[in-house]
Design a protein around this motif. Structure first.
Motif, PDB file in Angstrom:
ATOM      1  N   ALA A  46      10.931-139.760  50.803  1.00 24.36           N
ATOM      2  CA  ALA A  46      11.563-140.239  52.032  1.00 24.36           C
ATOM      3  C   ALA A  46      10.925-139.612  53.260  1.00 24.36           C
ATOM      4  CB  ALA A  46      13.059-139.937  52.003  1.00 24.36           C
ATOM      5  N   ALA A  47      10.643-138.331  53.182  1.00 27.64           N
ATOM      6  CA  ALA A  47      10.116-137.625  54.350  1.00 27.64           C
ATOM      7  C   ALA A  47       8.690-138.031  54.693  1.00 27.64           C
ATOM      8  CB  ALA A  47      10.181-136.124  54.113  1.00 27.64           C
ATOM      9  N   THR A  48       7.935-138.459  53.690  1.00 28.65           N
ATOM     10  CA  THR A  48       6.525-138.790  53.926  1.00 28.65           C
ATOM     11  C   THR A  48       6.257-140.278  53.986  1.00 28.65           C
ATOM     12  OG1 THR A  48       6.079-138.665  51.548  1.00 28.65           O
ATOM     13  CG2 THR A  48       5.750-136.654  52.844  1.00 28.65           C
ATOM     14  N   GLY A  49       7.226-141.092  53.638  1.00 27.67           N
ATOM     15  CA  GLY A  49       7.013-142.539  53.604  1.00 27.67           C
ATOM     16  C   GLY A  49       7.081-143.154  54.986  1.00 27.67           C
ATOM     17  N   PRO A  50       6.649-144.421  55.119  1.00 26.99           N
ATOM     18  CA  PRO A  50       6.598-145.062  56.440  1.00 26.99           C
ATOM     19  C   PRO A  50       7.963-145.324  57.065  1.00 26.99           C
ATOM     20  CG  PRO A  50       6.042-146.610  54.688  1.00 26.99           C
ATOM     21  CD  PRO A  50       6.084-145.268  54.057  1.00 26.99           C
ATOM     22  N   PHE A  51       9.002-145.377  56.247  1.00 30.43           N
ATOM     23  CA  PHE A  51      10.328-145.661  56.781  1.00 30.43           C
ATOM     24  C   PHE A  51      10.812-144.556  57.713  1.00 30.43           C
ATOM     25  CE2 PHE A  51      15.072-145.916  56.070  1.00 30.43           C
ATOM     26  CZ  PHE A  51      15.249-147.084  56.789  1.00 30.43           C
ATOM     27  N   LEU A  52      10.465-143.319  57.417  1.00 26.22           N
ATOM     28  CA  LEU A  52      10.895-142.185  58.237  1.00 26.22           C
ATOM     29  C   LEU A  52       9.745-141.595  59.040  1.00 26.22           C
ATOM     30  CD1 LEU A  52      13.471-140.330  55.957  1.00 26.22           C
ATOM     31  CD2 LEU A  52      13.844-142.131  57.640  1.00 26.22           C
ATOM     32  N   GLY A  89       4.903-153.387  71.986  1.00 30.55           N
ATOM     33  CA  GLY A  89       5.594-152.289  72.656  1.00 30.55           C
ATOM     34  C   GLY A  89       7.032-152.103  72.211  1.00 30.55           C
ATOM     35  N   HIS A  90       7.625-153.121  71.585  1.00 38.21           N
ATOM     36  CA  HIS A  90       8.955-152.951  71.010  1.00 38.21           C
ATOM     37  C   HIS A  90       9.009-151.761  70.052  1.00 38.21           C
ATOM     38  CE1 HIS A  90      10.990-157.193  71.456  1.00 38.21           C
ATOM     39  NE2 HIS A  90      10.926-156.525  72.602  1.00 38.21           N
ATOM     40  N   LEU A  91       7.874-151.462  69.408  1.00 40.74           N
ATOM     41  CA  LEU A  91       7.859-150.379  68.425  1.00 40.74           C
ATOM     42  C   LEU A  91       8.160-149.020  69.055  1.00 40.74           C
ATOM     43  CD1 LEU A  91       4.764-151.595  66.402  1.00 40.74           C
ATOM     44  CD2 LEU A  91       7.144-151.594  65.603  1.00 40.74           C
ATOM     45  N   LEU A  92       7.925-148.885  70.357  1.00 39.39           N
ATOM     46  CA  LEU A  92       8.336-147.661  71.039  1.00 39.39           C
ATOM     47  C   LEU A  92       9.855-147.543  71.044  1.00 39.39           C
ATOM     48  CD1 LEU A  92       5.855-147.940  74.020  1.00 39.39           C
ATOM     49  CD2 LEU A  92       5.789-146.182  72.235  1.00 39.39           C
ATOM     50  N   GLY A  93      10.514-148.664  71.276  1.00 39.46           N
ATOM     51  CA  GLY A  93      11.972-148.665  71.191  1.00 39.46           C
ATOM     52  C   GLY A  93      12.459-148.400  69.783  1.00 39.46           C
ATOM     53  N   LEU A  94      11.691-148.870  68.785  1.00 43.04           N
ATOM     54  CA  LEU A  94      12.054-148.585  67.401  1.00 43.04           C
ATOM     55  C   LEU A  94      12.094-147.076  67.148  1.00 43.04           C
ATOM     56  CD1 LEU A  94      12.632-149.637  64.513  1.00 43.04           C
ATOM     57  CD2 LEU A  94      10.156-149.572  64.126  1.00 43.04           C
ATOM     58  N   CYS A  95      11.135-146.352  67.710  1.00 47.59           N
ATOM     59  CA  CYS A  95      11.160-144.893  67.564  1.00 47.59           C
ATOM     60  C   CYS A  95      12.494-144.326  68.046  1.00 47.59           C
ATOM     61  CB  CYS A  95      10.014-144.264  68.358  1.00 47.59           C
ATOM     62  SG  CYS A  95       8.369-144.614  67.736  1.00 47.59           S
ATOM     63  N   LEU A  96      12.948-144.794  69.196  1.00 51.13           N
ATOM     64  CA  LEU A  96      14.153-144.234  69.801  1.00 51.13           C
ATOM     65  C   LEU A  96      15.419-144.725  69.109  1.00 51.13           C
ATOM     66  CD1 LEU A  96      12.951-144.529  73.482  1.00 51.13           C
ATOM     67  CD2 LEU A  96      13.094-142.440  72.113  1.00 51.13           C
ATOM     68  N   VAL A 131      16.511-134.042  55.972  1.00 54.98           N
ATOM     69  CA  VAL A 131      15.425-135.032  56.001  1.00 54.98           C
ATOM     70  C   VAL A 131      15.641-136.013  57.146  1.00 54.98           C
ATOM     71  CG1 VAL A 131      14.308-136.899  54.710  1.00 54.98           C
ATOM     72  CG2 VAL A 131      15.007-134.809  53.523  1.00 54.98           C
ATOM     73  N   LEU A 132      16.858-136.510  57.266  1.00 55.04           N
ATOM     74  CA  LEU A 132      17.161-137.474  58.324  1.00 55.04           C
ATOM     75  C   LEU A 132      17.081-136.820  59.702  1.00 55.04           C
ATOM     76  CD1 LEU A 132      20.200-139.336  56.702  1.00 55.04           C
ATOM     77  CD2 LEU A 132      17.801-140.024  56.712  1.00 55.04           C
ATOM     78  N   THR A 133      17.561-135.590  59.811  1.00 56.29           N
ATOM     79  CA  THR A 133      17.522-134.884  61.092  1.00 56.29           C
ATOM     80  C   THR A 133      16.091-134.623  61.538  1.00 56.29           C
ATOM     81  OG1 THR A 133      19.661-133.844  60.647  1.00 56.29           O
ATOM     82  CG2 THR A 133      18.263-132.812  62.303  1.00 56.29           C
ATOM     83  N   ALA A 134      15.248-134.208  60.617  1.00 61.71           N
ATOM     84  CA  ALA A 134      13.841-133.968  60.962  1.00 61.71           C
ATOM     85  C   ALA A 134      13.155-135.266  61.378  1.00 61.71           C
ATOM     86  CB  ALA A 134      13.112-133.340  59.774  1.00 61.71           C
ATOM     87  N   ALA A 135      13.456-136.349  60.677  1.00 60.91           N
ATOM     88  CA  ALA A 135      12.857-137.635  61.037  1.00 60.91           C
ATOM     89  C   ALA A 135      13.341-138.099  62.403  1.00 60.91           C
ATOM     90  CB  ALA A 135      13.185-138.679  59.974  1.00 60.91           C
ATOM     91  N   ALA A 136      14.598-137.821  62.720  1.00 60.93           N
ATOM     92  CA  ALA A 136      15.121-138.191  64.041  1.00 60.93           C
ATOM     93  C   ALA A 136      14.361-137.467  65.140  1.00 60.93           C
ATOM     94  CB  ALA A 136      16.612-137.863  64.124  1.00 60.93           C
ATOM     95  N   ARG A 137      14.082-136.189  64.953  1.00 58.21           N
ATOM     96  CA  ARG A 137      13.344-135.424  65.963  1.00 58.21           C
ATOM     97  C   ARG A 137      11.922-135.959  66.130  1.00 58.21           C
ATOM     98  NH1 ARG A 137      15.186-130.606  63.137  1.00 58.21           N
ATOM     99  NH2 ARG A 137      17.150-129.874  64.030  1.00 58.21           N
ATOM    100  N   THR A 138      11.282-136.277  65.012  1.00 59.59           N
ATOM    101  CA  THR A 138       9.912-136.781  65.066  1.00 59.59           C
ATOM    102  C   THR A 138       9.854-138.107  65.811  1.00 59.59           C
ATOM    103  OG1 THR A 138       9.423-135.700  62.955  1.00 59.59           O
ATOM    104  CG2 THR A 138       7.914-137.429  63.671  1.00 59.59           C
ATOM    105  N   HIS A 139      10.799-138.992  65.530  1.00 58.93           N
ATOM    106  CA  HIS A 139      10.825-140.288  66.211  1.00 58.93           C
ATOM    107  C   HIS A 139      11.124-140.132  67.699  1.00 58.93           C
ATOM    108  CE1 HIS A 139      10.855-142.094  62.196  1.00 58.93           C
ATOM    109  NE2 HIS A 139      10.561-143.233  62.792  1.00 58.93           N
TER     110      HIS A 139
END
Length: 348
Positions: free
Chosen positions: A262-268, A282-289, A311-319
């Protein structure tokens, strides 16, 4: 938190408020969603939308107004409050909003459901500000009263639409059902339409509780600004008790149970944005947020000790880190909407 206690939103509040005020008062460029029935309807956008004529399109104008009210409530000392008050006083008037309500009633599929949900969120935010003290709160009471007929119109429209909506819309753009219904659930009571939570919650349960075994490899699509899977999970979070939600999430997104994958896959992992100035890419920038906000909510809904939380918290920070730099880029393509989603992520 910053040394002065303002936090990451406070640090950006002045820029976001200035950006939002400029956007909602800029009529052009404009992408009207009005179906022209004849040459007599070829009129300026503000003729149909005297309150929400700016920010390129109607829904962006609505949620940029929400952003202004939110910043007045959260960080009035960090923004040019008098300038924001003048903009909101000029737009959120009984006369202008009566025209907006009439338009919604006359065009029952206009901005369904995304714009509807943001109008309820704006109405709810004015109520939250009105609960305070001082001049902004006094003004907010007037804005809330002026918005009430439009909020009641949205209530009627949602109630008429849901029985006909046999299936949810699952793609990652404006028509996504889960994001809008989640926003409605958050907003209905304070927007003055508390009864709407019942049918909306029933729709969320009926559409999404049977889902299981979702495959994260199908995301993202090339112009998503919402994650269909995370929006769905975030909507279900709002209608289930915590323990029941944790079990549902295990069945719905079993891949999250494999923490390494989960942590290394494209979903996160934040998407690659090849051309930020392209309106769709450019919508993908909004996807990050939007992913960041949803991931934070989901992590917070899981019990202590659940291995998925970090895992989810770390992915949230990265996005969040991937999306924030674009919020005040100077490019109208993203500047007309992205800051709202930054606030959702920063306050997640």
């Amino acid at each position: 938190m910053s040394p002065d206690g303002t936090g990451p939103l406070g640090e950006r509040a002045a820029n976001f408020a200035r950006l939002a005020a400029e956007n909602v008062t800029r009529e052009y460029p404009n992408a009207p969603a009005h179906l022209v029935g004849g040459p007599d309807e070829l009129i300026p956008p503000r003729a149909h939308h005297p309150a929400f004529y700016g920010a390129y399109d109607w829904h962006s104008s609505v949620h940029m107004h929400w952003l202004l009210v939110r910043l007045l409530r959260r960080h009035p000392e960090r923004i040019e409050a008098d300038a924001v008050l003048r903009v909101l006083d000029a737009h959120l008037t009984p006369r202008a909003l009566a025209v907006e309500a009439d338009y919604l009633r006359s065009h029952p599929s206009f901005e369904r459901p995304y714009g509807w949900a943001w109008l309820l969120a704006l109405t709810a935010e004015t109520a939250a500000l009105a609960d305070g003290d001082g001049e902004p709160a006094r003004r907010a009471r007037h804005w809330h009263a002026a918005l009430a007929p439009a909020a009641r119109t949205v209530d009627e429209l949602v109630r008429a639409w849901l029985p006909k909506a046999t299936y949810p819309v699952r793609h990652g753009t404006h028509a996504n059902s889960a994001f809008a219904l989640g926003l409605v659930l958050d907003s209905a009571e304070r927007a003055g339409v508390p009864g709407l939570a019942g049918p909306v919650g029933a729709a969320v349960r009926g559409w999404y509780l049977p889902d299981h075994g979702a495959a994260t490899r199908w995301e993202p699509s090339g112009q998503d600004f919402l994650s269909p899977l995370l929006c769905e999970a975030d909507a279900v979070r709002r209608v289930l008790p915590a323990a029941e939600f944790a079990r549902w999430l295990t069945a719905f997104l079993p891949e999250l149970g494999d923490e390494t994958a989960a942590a290394t896959g494209p979903f996160l992992t934040p998407p690659r944005v090849s051309d930020p100035a392209d309106p769709q890419i450019g919508h993908l920038l909004g996807l990050c947020l939007s992913r960041s906000a949803a991931l934070t909510h989901l992590a917070g809904a899981l019990p202590d000790g659940d291995a998925r939380r970090p895992v989810l918290t770390a992915a949230a920070r990265t996005h969040l880190g991937a999306g924030l730099p674009a919020t005040t880029s100077g490019d109208f393509t993203t500047d007309h909407w992205l800051a709202t989603f930054a606030v959702l992520a920063l306050e997640g």
